[in-house]
Design a protein around this motif. Sequence first.
Motif, short mmCIF file in Angstrom:
data_model
loop_
_atom_site.label_atom_id
_atom_site.label_comp_id
_atom_site.label_asym_id
_atom_site.label_seq_id
_atom_site.Cartn_x
_atom_site.Cartn_y
_atom_site.Cartn_z
N MET A 10 5.44 -40.60 22.65
CA MET A 10 5.78 -39.33 21.99
C MET A 10 6.97 -39.53 21.06
O MET A 10 7.77 -40.44 21.21
N ARG A 11 7.08 -38.62 20.10
CA ARG A 11 8.21 -38.65 19.18
C ARG A 11 9.31 -37.68 19.60
O ARG A 11 10.48 -37.91 19.28
N VAL A 12 8.90 -36.60 20.29
CA VAL A 12 9.87 -35.58 20.72
C VAL A 12 9.55 -35.19 22.15
O VAL A 12 8.37 -35.02 22.52
N PHE A 13 10.59 -35.05 22.95
CA PHE A 13 10.43 -34.56 24.32
C PHE A 13 11.34 -33.34 24.46
O PHE A 13 12.55 -33.46 24.62
N ASP A 14 10.71 -32.12 24.40
CA ASP A 14 11.50 -30.89 24.41
C ASP A 14 11.34 -30.16 25.75
O ASP A 14 10.75 -30.67 26.70
N LYS A 15 11.84 -28.91 25.79
CA LYS A 15 11.81 -28.13 27.03
C LYS A 15 10.38 -27.78 27.44
O LYS A 15 10.04 -27.80 28.63
N GLU A 16 9.55 -27.46 26.46
CA GLU A 16 8.16 -27.12 26.78
C GLU A 16 7.44 -28.32 27.37
O GLU A 16 6.67 -28.19 28.33
N THR A 17 7.70 -29.49 26.81
CA THR A 17 7.09 -30.71 27.36
C THR A 17 7.57 -30.97 28.77
O THR A 17 6.79 -31.37 29.65
N MET A 18 8.86 -30.72 29.01
CA MET A 18 9.42 -30.91 30.35
C MET A 18 8.74 -29.98 31.35
O MET A 18 8.37 -30.38 32.46
N THR A 19 8.56 -28.71 30.96
CA THR A 19 7.93 -27.74 31.86
C THR A 19 6.48 -28.10 32.15
O THR A 19 6.02 -28.02 33.29
N HIS A 33 13.93 -41.59 15.96
CA HIS A 33 14.15 -41.63 14.51
C HIS A 33 12.85 -42.05 13.83
O HIS A 33 12.18 -42.99 14.25
N PRO A 34 12.47 -41.34 12.75
CA PRO A 34 11.15 -41.61 12.14
C PRO A 34 11.04 -42.95 11.41
O PRO A 34 9.92 -43.44 11.21
N ASN A 35 12.14 -43.57 10.99
CA ASN A 35 12.08 -44.82 10.21
C ASN A 35 12.47 -46.00 11.10
O ASN A 35 13.62 -46.10 11.55
N PRO A 36 11.54 -46.91 11.35
CA PRO A 36 11.86 -48.06 12.19
C PRO A 36 12.45 -49.25 11.41
O PRO A 36 12.80 -50.26 12.02
N GLU A 37 12.52 -49.15 10.07
CA GLU A 37 13.00 -50.28 9.26
C GLU A 37 14.53 -50.28 9.27
O GLU A 37 15.18 -49.45 8.65
N LEU A 38 15.08 -51.26 9.96
CA LEU A 38 16.52 -51.35 10.12
C LEU A 38 17.01 -52.70 9.61
O LEU A 38 16.22 -53.60 9.28
N GLY A 39 18.30 -52.84 9.56
CA GLY A 39 18.90 -54.11 9.19
C GLY A 39 20.11 -54.38 10.06
O GLY A 39 20.64 -53.47 10.71
N THR A 40 20.54 -55.62 10.04
CA THR A 40 21.69 -55.96 10.87
C THR A 40 22.97 -55.33 10.35
O THR A 40 24.01 -55.43 11.01
N TRP A 41 22.89 -54.70 9.23
CA TRP A 41 24.05 -53.99 8.68
C TRP A 41 23.93 -52.46 8.82
O TRP A 41 24.82 -51.72 8.41
N THR A 42 22.80 -51.99 9.37
CA THR A 42 22.56 -50.55 9.50
C THR A 42 23.60 -49.93 10.43
O THR A 42 23.92 -50.48 11.50
#
Length: 441
Positions: free
Chosen positions: A140-149, A20-29
């Motif tokens: 990394m932010r995304v691990f897709d099929k191409e990255t796996m290959t 998820h691109p936003n790391p700002e969370l709360g205990t109510w998220t």
Amino acid sequence: MAIVEVVKYDGPPDVFAWKHPNPELGTWTQLIVNESQEAILFKGGQALDIFGAGRHTLSTQNIPILQSLVNLPFGGKSPFAAEVWFVNKLNSLDIKWGTASPVQLQDPKYQIIVSVRSFGQFGLQIEDTRKFLLKLTGTMRVFDKETMTQYFRGLLMMNIKELISSYLVHKKISILEINAYISEISKHIEERIAPVFQEAGIRLLHFYIDSVNTPDNDPGTVRLKEALAKKAEMDIIGYSYQQERSFDTLEGAATNEGSGSGLMNAGLGMGMGLGMGGAFGNQMMDVTRQMNTSSSTSSSSAIYKGCPKCQTMNVHDARFCSSCGYNFLEASAPGQPAAFTCSGCSKPLPEGSKFCPHCGDPYTPCPNCGADHAVDAQNCAQCGHSLLAEQSCNNCGEKVRDGVKFCPNCGTSTSLRCGQCQHEVKPGQKFCLECGNKLIE
């Protein structure tokens, strides 16, 4: 950056892991996890709890370890920074793989270097979310099929090259025949690389090789296919490579001037150069011998002469035969009676001959003069002597020819008869067929 109230998956549909691109969370998220997904929270580089499908509140009640990390009293509310990873656990069955460039292999059957390429697909499923993220994703932010290959390409290429080479060697087959063993090779590769995927939290569902082939413009493959096509053509027509080379050489020799010995030397040299000197040389010597026969016959007949008694060839000026001692001078002396001639071809018969050396007709001499006559002749053409077999009359002793039943002198029957019943019997007969009388004592 504002605190996120709801965190849910919003990434591409064909990825294995998405952050998820936003790391700002709360205990109510609120954290929403879809079916066939799992979410994991990272705080300060440490993996926290894993959340399954459903709606979750990121509170200290749901994440007890969060209390010590955020320094809040139990049940308190406060914003905090953390990373949320979503991992898709669906079966992914269509991950493509292939050799980036052809692999150089030696064909064990024909001992020629060829370029080999291969491609196929494999299927997998993320089995251990925590292990998968810790070992493969990193920053990394995304691990897709191409990255796996790309990640497992080295592992795949190493095993594919090794197993294809081992199959070629152990099965003793050509690279052009490898497609018959694709299923076996695929199974062996799957068994070998499955533990490596397992270490990364991935379960390998299947591994398939769709094709193993060679580029059409590869020089080694082109030569190999041309040679196989030529071999098939020769097998259909029914001749060997050595015979074809012999035909080519003889055809070339027929268009060039030169002596027989020169042709033989050229043929032998070429045969040895092609690695078949013995067989090819023998063929060329036979051909050369035949070519020289016509030119040597006339000269041989002028240099040598045959003995009329034993047929041995002697030099033309010899006085005596080197084999039997026959005197050539006496045979050619004046007044010497001429030799008999063959009744079949009318050519002279050498002394002592049983067959004519010219036509092969058997020598049948006349008992009176010795002249040769045909087997079925009734009289000698030289002296007129009767050649029919004769017998004597039992009554008067007159000579009677075979086939005559009565003596022309006294009229007595010339046939043999039984002394008891007078029934006619044949010469050599031991008993009379009529009365059983014993004829020969």
